[in-house]
Write a protein that holds these residues in place. Structure first.
Motif, PDB file in Angstrom:
ATOM      1  N   GLY A 111       0.816  -1.213   0.000  1.00 11.09           N
ATOM      2  CA  GLY A 111       0.000   0.000   0.000  1.00 11.09           C
ATOM      3  C   GLY A 111       0.844   1.254   0.000  1.00 11.09           C
ATOM      4  N   MET A 112       1.934   1.235   0.761  1.00 12.26           N
ATOM      5  CA  MET A 112       2.841   2.389   0.795  1.00 12.26           C
ATOM      6  C   MET A 112       3.440   2.646  -0.585  1.00 12.26           C
ATOM      7  N   ALA A 113       3.829   1.591  -1.289  1.00 14.82           N
ATOM      8  CA  ALA A 113       4.394   1.752  -2.631  1.00 14.82           C
ATOM      9  C   ALA A 113       3.376   2.389  -3.581  1.00 14.82           C
ATOM     10  N   ALA A 114       2.128   1.954  -3.475  1.00 13.43           N
ATOM     11  CA  ALA A 114       1.086   2.534  -4.328  1.00 13.43           C
ATOM     12  C   ALA A 114       0.873   4.005  -4.014  1.00 13.43           C
ATOM     13  N   TYR A 163       0.738   7.133   8.955  1.00  9.45           N
ATOM     14  CA  TYR A 163       2.021   7.714   9.337  1.00  9.45           C
ATOM     15  C   TYR A 163       3.042   6.593   9.443  1.00  9.45           C
ATOM     16  N   PRO A 164       3.902   6.462   8.420  1.00 15.00           N
ATOM     17  CA  PRO A 164       4.288   7.478   7.446  1.00 15.00           C
ATOM     18  C   PRO A 164       3.699   7.345   6.052  1.00 15.00           C
ATOM     19  N   ALA A 165       3.007   6.235   5.711  1.00 14.48           N
ATOM     20  CA  ALA A 165       2.720   5.915   4.312  1.00 14.48           C
ATOM     21  C   ALA A 165       1.866   6.973   3.601  1.00 14.48           C
ATOM     22  N   LEU A 166       0.698   7.280   4.165  1.00 12.70           N
ATOM     23  CA  LEU A 166      -0.196   8.242   3.505  1.00 12.70           C
ATOM     24  C   LEU A 166       0.449   9.619   3.387  1.00 12.70           C
ATOM     25  N   ILE A 167       1.086  10.082   4.452  1.00 17.92           N
ATOM     26  CA  ILE A 167       1.713  11.404   4.409  1.00 17.92           C
ATOM     27  C   ILE A 167       2.791  11.454   3.334  1.00 17.92           C
ATOM     28  N   ALA A 168       3.576  10.378   3.209  1.00 12.52           N
ATOM     29  CA  ALA A 168       4.622  10.350   2.189  1.00 12.52           C
ATOM     30  C   ALA A 168       4.039  10.408   0.783  1.00 12.52           C
ATOM     31  N   GLY A 169       2.756  10.043   0.633  1.00 14.21           N
ATOM     32  CA  GLY A 169       2.113  10.106  -0.675  1.00 14.21           C
ATOM     33  C   GLY A 169       1.955  11.515  -1.214  1.00 14.21           C
TER      34      GLY A 169
END
Length: 314
Positions: A111-114, A163-169
Motif C-alpha cells: 500500500g505504501m508503494a502505491a 504515518y508514514p505511508a499516507l503522508i509520504a504520498g
C-alpha cells in the motif's frame, strides 16, 4: 531524533511513568535539544549525544542523493522516497512487534508503494483511493488471524498506513509540476534548516527547556534558532527558485519550523511509549530512517498546501 533509553520511563506493567531524570530521555538528542553543558563541550558527541562527524557525512551523502535524483531523473527521486519510507515502515512494525502488537508488513509495504508512486501520475484522487484500499486490505488481512487483539493490531496497522505511508504520498504531488524539483528543494531545505538552526542555537544559547516530559533537552533558544533559519531559508528559496514573494517564503518557513518541531516531539513520544532509544541503526549519527523522516513527514503536507495556494505552478 533523541537521547538514551531509561528504564525508569516504564513501570513493570508496561505503563509510561515519565522520565527517569530531568536531563535524560528515551530519545536520541534532537538538534534543538542541547543546553550547553560543562566540561568537554567541544567533543564530537559531548553536547547532543550525536556523533557529529558521522551525522554530517551521512547528511551530505543523503543531500547528494536527493539533488542528483531530483534534477536528473525526477521519478528516480520517488524511488529514493520509496526506499526510505519502506525502511521507516519496517522499523515501526518491528518496534511495535517488540511491544506485543502484530502489524502485517507485506500489505503495508504494498500500500505504501502505491501511495508513494501512483499519485505522480494519478494525482490526489489516486492517493485517496490507494489509502482506502490499503485500509481495507489491512483489516481483512488481520481478520484471518483471529479475533483476539484485533482492534489493537488493526488500529496500529492503520496508524502506520497513515504515518508514514499516507503522508509520504504527498511527495509525488509536490514533485509532479514542471517546477516540482524546486518545490521539493524548498520543502527539504526548510526542514533541514530547522535542524541546523536549532542545533547551533541550542549548543550556544540553550537554557530553557521546551518540553521536559517529552524531549528533555529541547530548548526554546534552540527553537528560536530553528525559526530564524527556516524563515530566512524559506523567504530566499521561494523567491529565487519559485518566483514568489519574500513574505510568502517566510510563511512557508514559519509553517516548516512549527511542523518540524512537532514531528520531532511526536516521534519522541512514540519512542518513549514503546521504550526504545532509536527506531533503528541504519544511519550512523542519525539512528534509523524514521529518526530522520519524522520532521520531514510533519512538514511535507503543510508546505505542499502553502506552496500550492501561495505560489501555484504555471
Amino acid at each position: 531524533m533523541d537521547g538514551t533509553a531509561a528504564a525508569g520511563d516504564r513501570n513493570p506493567a508496561g505503563g509510561a511513568t515519565g522520565p527517569s531524570g530531568a536531563g535524560h530521555g528515551t530519545e536520541r538528542d534532537d538538534p534543538a535539544d542541547a543546553a550547553v553543558p560543562s566540561g568537554d563541550a567541544g567533543k564530537a558527541t559531548g553536547r547532543t549525544g550525536r556523533n557529529l562527524p558521522a551525522a554530517v557525512a551521512v547528511g551530505v551523502a543523503l543531500g547528494a542523493v536527493v539533488i542528483g535524483s531530483l534534477y536528473f531523473v525526477k521519478v528516480a527521486f520517488l524511488v529514493v522516497v520509496l526506499v526510505a519510507v519502506g525502511v521507516g515502515v519496517h522499523e515501526i512494525v518491528k518496534a511495535l512487534g517488540g511491544y506485543g502488537v502484530r502489524v502485517p508488513l507485506a500489505p503495508l509495504l504494498a500500500g505504501m508503494a502505491a501511495m508513494v508512486l501512483g499519485p505522480y501520475w494519478g494525482g490526489a484522487t489516486f492517493l485517496v483511493g490507494a489509502f482506502a484500499v490499503t485500509v481495507m486490505v489491512l483489516l481483512a488481512w488481520r481478520m484471518f488471524q483471529g479475533a483476539e487483539g484485533f482492534v489493537r493490531d488493526a488500529t496500529a496497522a492503520l496508524f502506520v498506513a497513515a504515518y508514514p505511508a499516507l503522508i509520504a504520498g504527498f511527495v509525488p504531488l509536490l514533485l509532479a509540476p514542471e517546477d516540482g524539483p524546486d518545490r521539493v528543494i524548498v520543502f527539504v531545505a526548510v526542514t533541514v534548516c530547522s535542524d541546523i538552526g536549532g542545533y547551533f542555537a541550542g549548543i550556544f544559547f540553550g537554557r530553557h527547556r521546551m518540553s521536559p516530559l517529552i524531549s528533555p533537552k529541547k530548548t526554546w533558544e534552540g527553537f528560536a534558532g530553528s525559526t530564524l533559519a527556516c524563515v530566512v531559508a524559506g523567504a530566499l528559496l521561494v523567491h529565487f527558485l519559485l518566483g514568489g514573494e519574500y513574505w510568502e517564503g517566510a510563511v512557508v518557513g514559519l509553517a516548516g519550523v512549527t511542523c518540524a518541531t512537532l514531528g520531532d516531539l511526536v516521534e519522541s513520544v512514540i519512542k518513549r511509549d514503546i521504550g526504545i532509544k532509536d527506531m533503528g541503526t541504519l544511519l550512523p549519527g542519525h539512528g534509523g530512517a524514521m529518526d530522520r523522516l519524522d520532521s520531514l513527514l510533519f512538514t511535507l503536507v503543510p508546505v505542499w498546501l502553502l506552496l500550492t495556494l501561495l505560489v501555484p505552478a504555471a
